[in-house]
Structures are given as C-alpha cells and as structure tokens.
Scaffold this motif. Structure first.
Motif, short mmCIF file in Angstrom:
data_model
loop_
_atom_site.label_atom_id
_atom_site.label_comp_id
_atom_site.label_asym_id
_atom_site.label_seq_id
_atom_site.Cartn_x
_atom_site.Cartn_y
_atom_site.Cartn_z
N UNK A 249 2.31 0.14 -9.91
CA UNK A 249 3.14 1.26 -10.36
C UNK A 249 2.45 2.61 -10.20
N UNK A 250 1.36 2.64 -9.47
CA UNK A 250 0.62 3.89 -9.33
C UNK A 250 0.31 4.19 -7.87
N UNK A 251 0.17 5.46 -7.55
CA UNK A 251 -0.24 5.89 -6.22
C UNK A 251 -1.75 6.14 -6.15
N UNK B 250 0.84 -1.21 0.00
CA UNK B 250 0.00 0.00 0.00
C UNK B 250 0.87 1.25 0.00
N UNK B 251 2.00 1.17 0.67
CA UNK B 251 2.86 2.34 0.84
C UNK B 251 3.75 2.54 -0.39
N UNK B 252 3.18 3.17 -1.42
CA UNK B 252 3.91 3.44 -2.65
C UNK B 252 4.28 4.91 -2.75
N UNK B 253 5.24 5.19 -3.62
CA UNK B 253 5.66 6.58 -3.86
C UNK B 253 6.12 6.70 -5.31
N UNK B 254 5.22 6.36 -6.22
CA UNK B 254 5.57 6.35 -7.65
C UNK B 254 5.36 7.70 -8.31
N UNK B 255 4.55 8.57 -7.68
CA UNK B 255 4.24 9.86 -8.30
C UNK B 255 3.35 9.73 -9.52
N UNK C 59 -4.45 14.75 -2.59
CA UNK C 59 -3.94 13.41 -2.31
C UNK C 59 -2.43 13.36 -2.55
N UNK C 60 -1.95 14.08 -3.55
CA UNK C 60 -0.50 14.15 -3.79
C UNK C 60 0.20 14.80 -2.61
N UNK C 61 -0.42 15.85 -2.06
CA UNK C 61 0.21 16.62 -0.98
C UNK C 61 0.17 15.89 0.36
N UNK C 62 -0.64 14.84 0.47
CA UNK C 62 -0.80 14.13 1.74
C UNK C 62 -0.61 12.63 1.54
N UNK C 63 0.63 12.19 1.28
CA UNK C 63 0.85 10.75 1.04
C UNK C 63 0.45 9.88 2.21
N UNK C 64 0.64 10.34 3.44
CA UNK C 64 0.25 9.53 4.60
C UNK C 64 -1.27 9.34 4.63
#
Length: 201
Positions: free
Chosen positions: A89-91, A3-8, A152-157
C-alpha cells in the motif's frame, strides 16, 4: 508485490525513537506536505519516550506536525505478517536513522520493490547504491530528507526503476542460501580464534 504502484503513500516502519530520526522525519513531513498536500504518510511502530523530556514521541511528533498532523497516520505496531500488506500500500519507504546497524525492514522494503530513502550514516549505506537502488540522505537533515521524498514523488518512473533494481539486488545478494553459509563461516572463524592454546601471530 507489484513494483509499479501509485498509492501516493510514504511509509516509515520501525520504533518511534529519536535515534531512528523520527523527529527530523516529522520536520521533513511538514516540508513535503507544504509542497504536495495530497501525499499520505503512515508511521508504523511502537512509540518510545523522548530522550530529553520523557514525552511520548508520537505526541511530540504530532505537535511538531501542527496543522499537517491529520495527514499522518500513526499505527502503534502490527504483527510481522501484516508488513507485506503495508508495503503493498505504499510507494516510498523512509528510514532516516541517526544511527542504525543493518535493519531487516530496509531489506524487506527493497525486496518489495519500494522506493527506499535511507540514512547514509548507517548500515543501510551498505545495502543501497545511492541513486540506483534507492536514495541515501545525511542523518539529521530534515531538508535533505524532504527533498529526496519530493524528488521521488515527482519521478514515479525513476522510483519504479530503483524499486526494480532494489528487488533484484535483495533477491540476488541477501537470500538465506547466500547469507546462511557466510554466517556459518563467520561463526567458525570466531570459534577457531577463540580456541585455548591457539598461537596468535
């Protein structure tokens, strides 16, 4: 999938057709990329004609995107077996349909623990608890869609937390063991109502 992805990356899965809100999505992408140019977009699905002009919608969308078109990857459909890889491959997954029933792809994105943004004017509103398991936006609202993506981009947590809750909801409420008997009971009720000679009160 983790769940914890960071693909942008923000991904749309589905046919490119007007009723699925892809024209508004193109407008929203412009707004997002103007603020966060490092964001990557991927649109996966067969392109259909524009309902008014007959123009291929992928071509129409590229024109709407203008100078931002190079930041958007168009993939003209893939085998279903490739969907897990794409989701990994996606957030964020976006489903901005103007009209929609209850698409499997939204449930798949929830089960994968992605951040999901979907149209509130669809059956997806029955799947998503707004602000808890995903985010609902109004149909045809490109600005609202862009704002939801940017938030959603600004708040990844927060996005990861929603993804965890979405996965839990999908796994608890929409498995074949749960849906199968409910579907069977629905068919049996329909058969019983349709029996010849049944007295309707």
């Amino acid at each position: 999938l983790p769940v914890s992805t960071a693909t942008g990356r923000v991904t749309y899965l589905g046919r490119l057709e007007a009723r699925k809100g892809v024209i508004e999505l193109a407008e929203a992408i412009r707004l997002v990329l103007a603020r966060t140019p490092s964001t990557k977009f991927r649109l996966v699905g067969r392109s259909l004609p524009h309902p008014s002009t007959g123009e291929d919608l992928a071509i129409h969308m590229r024109r709407l995107l203008g100078p931002f078109a190079e930041a958007v990857e168009f993939i003209d459909g893939l085998p279903h077996s490739e969907i897990p890889r794409l989701l990994g491959e996606t957030d964020i997954c976006v489903f901005p349909s103007i009209w929609e029933n209850l698409p499997y792809v939204c449930l798949e994105a929830m089960a994968a623990g992605r951040g999901v943004i979907a149209s509130g004017g669809s059956g997806m509103a029955e799947l998503i608890d707004d602000g808890v398991t995903g985010k609902l936006v109004q149909p045809r609202d490109a600005r609202g869609l862009a704002d939801a993506i940017l938030a959603m981009i600004a708040d990844p947590a927060g996005r990861i937390s929603m993804g965890e809750k979405a996965r839990a909801k999908a796994s608890m409420g929409y498995t074949s063991e749960i849906i199968g008997p409910l579907q069977e009971a629905s068919y049996l009720r329909a058969i019983e109502r349709g029996r010849p000679g049944r007295v309707r009160l």
